[in-house]
Design an enzyme around this catalytic site. Structure first.
Site, PDB file in Angstrom:
ATOM      1  N   LYS A 121       0.857  -1.213   0.000  1.00  0.00           N
ATOM      2  CA  LYS A 121       0.000   0.000   0.000  1.00  0.00           C
ATOM      3  C   LYS A 121       0.881   1.247   0.000  1.00  0.00           C
ATOM      4  CE  LYS A 121      -1.622   1.876   3.986  1.00  0.00           C
ATOM      5  NZ  LYS A 121      -1.421   3.326   4.123  1.00  0.00           N
ATOM      6  N   ASN A 122       1.896   1.260   0.876  1.00  0.00           N
ATOM      7  CA  ASN A 122       2.701   2.477   1.024  1.00  0.00           C
ATOM      8  C   ASN A 122       3.705   2.679  -0.101  1.00  0.00           C
ATOM      9  OD1 ASN A 122       1.204   2.975   3.251  1.00  0.00           O
ATOM     10  ND2 ASN A 122       2.776   2.370   4.719  1.00  0.00           N
ATOM     11  N   CYS A 168      -5.352  12.522  11.884  1.00  0.00           N
ATOM     12  CA  CYS A 168      -6.020  11.224  11.797  1.00  0.00           C
ATOM     13  C   CYS A 168      -5.915  10.576  13.170  1.00  0.00           C
ATOM     14  CB  CYS A 168      -5.354  10.377  10.733  1.00  0.00           C
ATOM     15  SG  CYS A 168      -3.812   9.714  11.305  1.00  0.00           S
ATOM     16  N   ARG A 173      -1.158  15.188  11.739  1.00  0.00           N
ATOM     17  CA  ARG A 173      -0.291  14.781  10.612  1.00  0.00           C
ATOM     18  C   ARG A 173       0.226  16.070   9.953  1.00  0.00           C
ATOM     19  NH1 ARG A 173      -1.444   9.259   9.499  1.00  0.00           N
ATOM     20  NH2 ARG A 173       0.270   9.181   8.029  1.00  0.00           N
ATOM     21  N   ASP A 175       4.301   0.714  11.649  1.00  0.00           N
ATOM     22  CA  ASP A 175       3.084   0.067  11.142  1.00  0.00           C
ATOM     23  C   ASP A 175       2.970  -1.383  11.598  1.00  0.00           C
ATOM     24  OD1 ASP A 175       3.442   1.745   7.928  1.00  0.00           O
ATOM     25  OD2 ASP A 175       2.718   2.429   9.884  1.00  0.00           O
ATOM     26  N   ARG A 192      -8.630  -0.403   3.866  1.00  0.00           N
ATOM     27  CA  ARG A 192      -7.707   0.618   3.329  1.00  0.00           C
ATOM     28  C   ARG A 192      -6.367   0.009   2.963  1.00  0.00           C
ATOM     29  NH1 ARG A 192      -5.919   4.499   7.127  1.00  0.00           N
ATOM     30  NH2 ARG A 192      -4.571   4.973   5.367  1.00  0.00           N
TER      31      ARG A 192
HETATM   32  C1  EPZ Z   1       3.952   7.100   5.780  1.00  0.00           C
HETATM   33  O1  EPZ Z   1       3.147   8.096   6.372  1.00  0.00           O
HETATM   34  C2  EPZ Z   1       3.076   5.874   5.696  1.00  0.00           C
HETATM   35  N1  EPZ Z   1       1.912   6.134   4.856  1.00  0.00           N
HETATM   36  C3  EPZ Z   1       2.619   5.472   7.098  1.00  0.00           C
HETATM   37  O2  EPZ Z   1       1.839   4.289   6.980  1.00  0.00           O
HETATM   38  C4  EPZ Z   1       3.860   5.168   7.936  1.00  0.00           C
HETATM   39  O3  EPZ Z   1       3.462   4.832   9.246  1.00  0.00           O
HETATM   40  C5  EPZ Z   1       4.758   6.402   7.964  1.00  0.00           C
HETATM   41  O4  EPZ Z   1       5.092   6.801   6.601  1.00  0.00           O
HETATM   42  C6  EPZ Z   1       6.056   6.161   8.721  1.00  0.00           C
HETATM   43  O5  EPZ Z   1       6.748   5.100   8.130  1.00  0.00           O
HETATM   44  C7  EPZ Z   1       2.060   6.054   3.513  1.00  0.00           C
HETATM   45  O6  EPZ Z   1       3.138   5.822   2.999  1.00  0.00           O
HETATM   46  C8  EPZ Z   1       0.820   6.278   2.685  1.00  0.00           C
HETATM   47  P1  EPZ Z   1       5.888  10.570   7.898  1.00  0.00           P
HETATM   48  P2  EPZ Z   1       3.665   9.645   6.378  1.00  0.00           P
HETATM   49  O7  EPZ Z   1       5.733  11.815   7.098  1.00  0.00           O
HETATM   50  O8  EPZ Z   1       4.378   9.941   5.126  1.00  0.00           O
HETATM   51  C9  EPZ Z   1       6.003  13.814  11.328  1.00  0.00           C
HETATM   52  C10 EPZ Z   1       0.077   2.847   7.525  1.00  0.00           C
HETATM   53  O9  EPZ Z   1      -0.435   2.387   8.569  1.00  0.00           O
HETATM   54  N2  EPZ Z   1       5.944  14.804  10.232  1.00  0.00           N
HETATM   55  O10 EPZ Z   1       7.145   9.796   7.802  1.00  0.00           O
HETATM   56  O11 EPZ Z   1       2.518  10.506   6.751  1.00  0.00           O
HETATM   57  C11 EPZ Z   1       4.655  13.130  11.506  1.00  0.00           C
HETATM   58  O12 EPZ Z   1       3.833  13.892  12.352  1.00  0.00           O
HETATM   59  C12 EPZ Z   1       0.473   4.304   7.443  1.00  0.00           C
HETATM   60  O13 EPZ Z   1       0.315   2.190   6.497  1.00  0.00           O
HETATM   61  C13 EPZ Z   1       6.163  16.152  10.524  1.00  0.00           C
HETATM   62  O14 EPZ Z   1       6.386  16.532  11.665  1.00  0.00           O
HETATM   63  O15 EPZ Z   1       4.682   9.574   7.597  1.00  0.00           O
HETATM   64  C14 EPZ Z   1       5.005  11.811  12.134  1.00  0.00           C
HETATM   65  O16 EPZ Z   1       5.120  11.970  13.532  1.00  0.00           O
HETATM   66  C15 EPZ Z   1       0.272   5.020   8.766  1.00  0.00           C
HETATM   67  N3  EPZ Z   1       6.084  17.066   9.499  1.00  0.00           N
HETATM   68  C16 EPZ Z   1       6.377  11.505  11.548  1.00  0.00           C
HETATM   69  O17 EPZ Z   1       6.859  12.737  10.977  1.00  0.00           O
HETATM   70  C17 EPZ Z   1       5.820  16.669   8.205  1.00  0.00           C
HETATM   71  O18 EPZ Z   1       5.796  17.551   7.294  1.00  0.00           O
HETATM   72  C18 EPZ Z   1       6.332  10.443  10.466  1.00  0.00           C
HETATM   73  O19 EPZ Z   1       5.569  10.949   9.420  1.00  0.00           O
HETATM   74  C19 EPZ Z   1       5.620  15.312   7.943  1.00  0.00           C
HETATM   75  C20 EPZ Z   1       5.686  14.387   8.965  1.00  0.00           C
END
Ligand code: EPZ
Length: 452
Positions: A22-23, A117, A122, A306, A398
């Site tokens: 998915k990711n 979420c 996020r 995850d 999802r």
């Molecule tokens: C991706 O989410 C994945 N989703 C998530 O999978 C996964 O848990 C996550 O990466 C971490 O590996 C998809 O790929 C569609 P991040 P993403 O930006 O990109 C902070 C699942 O269950 N952050 O790496 O949203 C944020 O708040 C889902 O499959 C900022 O502070 O994750 C979080 O604490 C859930 N500012 C941390 O970074 C930003 O601009 C990780 O977020 C962006 C993120």
């Protein structure tokens, strides 16, 4: 509304294939906007994929899917839109992933933003700061972003304060067609990022690693591409957790073993025996699992956030106390109160959860709270005595491609019923005093088997 009924207490045995990730598929569907045509193979059948498809079609793309072969065909020659309305953005948590592609294709984007979420806020500051460095003017309005670029995106030297997966993906996609070279430091290095880089380079982008940076030499255009999505490491971790939790023995095929480097040692610590071969992994679980001393989540290559909830589900019956620490998202424990309905013993303190293994779990009516928490409830139900019922399944749809079919293929007893039949069943059971397994909430199992 559909409800999943699971008859627990049976070890899982058998073989199953892991689907496309998915990711990995979601950022690729966004990047496909930059190609005249894209063929995406091993495309998992997920509601997040259908949501991404609706966004592409709203933008004017033609998208067709041969469900049986899980092959998605995208033609963007008629694309003309640069807006993603709330009605579509809200359907898919990660719709922000379209921002970089819209800016690279049109030099402008109006994108609604789904709120926080269930995992916590996020934020998208890393996406915004990086794109601003590439010359994007971004007005942050209530509920969305209005973005535009004078001319084309410009290459920039960007350092991320946190290795955000989504921000890395957005900046990668935007930089592919920018003028000049972009260097990314402090970026995420998840396997799904490598998948996106592979997709973009096959389409004619020029992306490479140099001295710990990611370098993207902007090109004029991308061409047609045919690409196969990488296997889903989180789906693999989920079904391995289910086999571990039920004392079973399964083999998963079409996995990418290096992507599971941080996950497999956890199953060994729990007493499971693992055998690996090319793209296969076999897990054989002991009658009772050992506890996990201490497990913290972190960006790749450390243990993935995850996979926390599925592995925590396996620890509920372990012979001792397991300690978990969630360091990526604010809250990844929404499903714990559902565990407690089954008699699990979990003590929460902020980002830390202490699971004291119990001798058995009782079946219960459970409500999915989020994608991975929902998968964890399925695992707990498979390990529990009796028949459990799980609703709010939209969370599971999802991110897991036909989970009930995979579980049945592994010998699990799972069937789909309507929520109404539980209520009637309950009345019937009380009236006729059924309490044994044969009548799950008064519904004769024979009548529900194969309802899937
Ligand atoms: C991706 O989410 C994945 N989703 C998530 O999978 C996964 O848990 C996550 O990466 C971490 O590996 C998809 O790929 C569609 P991040 P993403 O930006 O990109 C902070 C699942 O269950 N952050 O790496 O949203 C944020 O708040 C889902 O499959 C900022 O502070 O994750 C979080 O604490 C859930 N500012 C941390 O970074 C930003 O601009 C990780 O977020 C962006 C993120």
């Amino acid at each position: 509304m559909n409800v999943m009924a699971i008859e627990g207490g049976l070890p899982l045995y058998g073989e199953a294939e892991v689907h496309g990730a998915k990711n990995a598929v979601l950022p690729v569907l966004s990047a496909a906007l930059l190609c005249p045509k894209a063929t995406i193979r091993s495309c998992p059948l997920l509601s997040d994929v259908w949501a991404a498809r609706r966004i592409l079609e709203h933008l004017g793309c033609k998208v067709s899917m041969a469900d049986s072969e899980r092959i998605l065909q995208i033609n963007t020659s008629s694309a003309n839109g640069y807006g993603v309305p709330e009605s579509l953005a809200g359907e898919m948590r990660s719709s922000i992933i379209f921002l970089g592609a819209l800016l690279a294709r049109w030099g402008k984007a109006h994108i609604a933003l789904p709120g926080g979420c269930r995992l916590g806020p996020r934020p998208i500051d890393l996406h915004i700061n990086g794109l601003r460095q590439m010359g994007v003017r971004i007005i942050e309005q209530e509920g969305g972003l209005i973005c535009s670029v004078d001319g084309t995106l410009k290459g920039a030297d960007i350092c991320l304060r946190y290795p955000s997966v989504g921000a890395t993906e957005n900046l990668l996609i935007a930089a592919s067609l920018a003028k000049g070279i972009t260097t990314l430091r402090g970026m995420a290095v998840e396997p799904e990022i490598d998948g996106l880089i592979d997709f973009l380079n096959r389409a004619g982008a020029r992306i490479y690693r140099k001295e710990g940076c990611l370098c993207i030499e902007g090109v004029e255009f991308l061409h047609e591409v045919d690409y196969t999505i990488i296997p889903d490491r989180i789906e693999a971790a989920t079904y391995l957790s289910a086999a571990a939790a039920t004392g079973g023995e399964i083999t998963l095929k079409k996995v990418c073993l290096p992507h599971l480097d941080a996950v497999l040692p956890v199953f060994e610590e729990m007493g499971c025996t693992l055998k690996t071969k090319q793209d296969e992994i076999s897990l054989s679980a002991p009658k009772r699992l050992s506890p996990i001393h201490s497990l913290s989540t972190a960006p790749y290559p450390r243990f993935p956030t995850d996979a926390l909830a599925p592995v925590m589900a396996a620890s509920l019956l372990a012979d001792g106390a397991s300690r978990f620490e969630e360091l990526v998202f604010q809250s990844r424990y929404l499903h714990v109160n559902q565990f407690e309905k089954m008699g699990a013993n979990v003590h929460m303190e902020g980002r830390t959860a202490l699971v004291n293994g119990v001798a058995f779990l009782r079946s219960a009516r459970l409500h999915c709270t989020d994608l991975r928490g929902g998968a964890a409830l399925v695992i707990a139900a498979l390990a529990a005595k009796g028949v459990s019922f799980i609703d709010e399944l939209q969370h599971i749809y999802r991110g897991y491609d036909d989970m009930p079919a995979v579980i049945r293929q592994l010998g699990g007893k799972v069937w789909m019923i309507s929520s109404g039949s539980i209520e009637t069943g309950e009345k019937e059971r009380k009236k006729e005093g059924f309490s044994n397994l044969g009548y799950a909430a008064g519904i004769p199992l024979a009548q529900t088997q194969g309802v899937l």
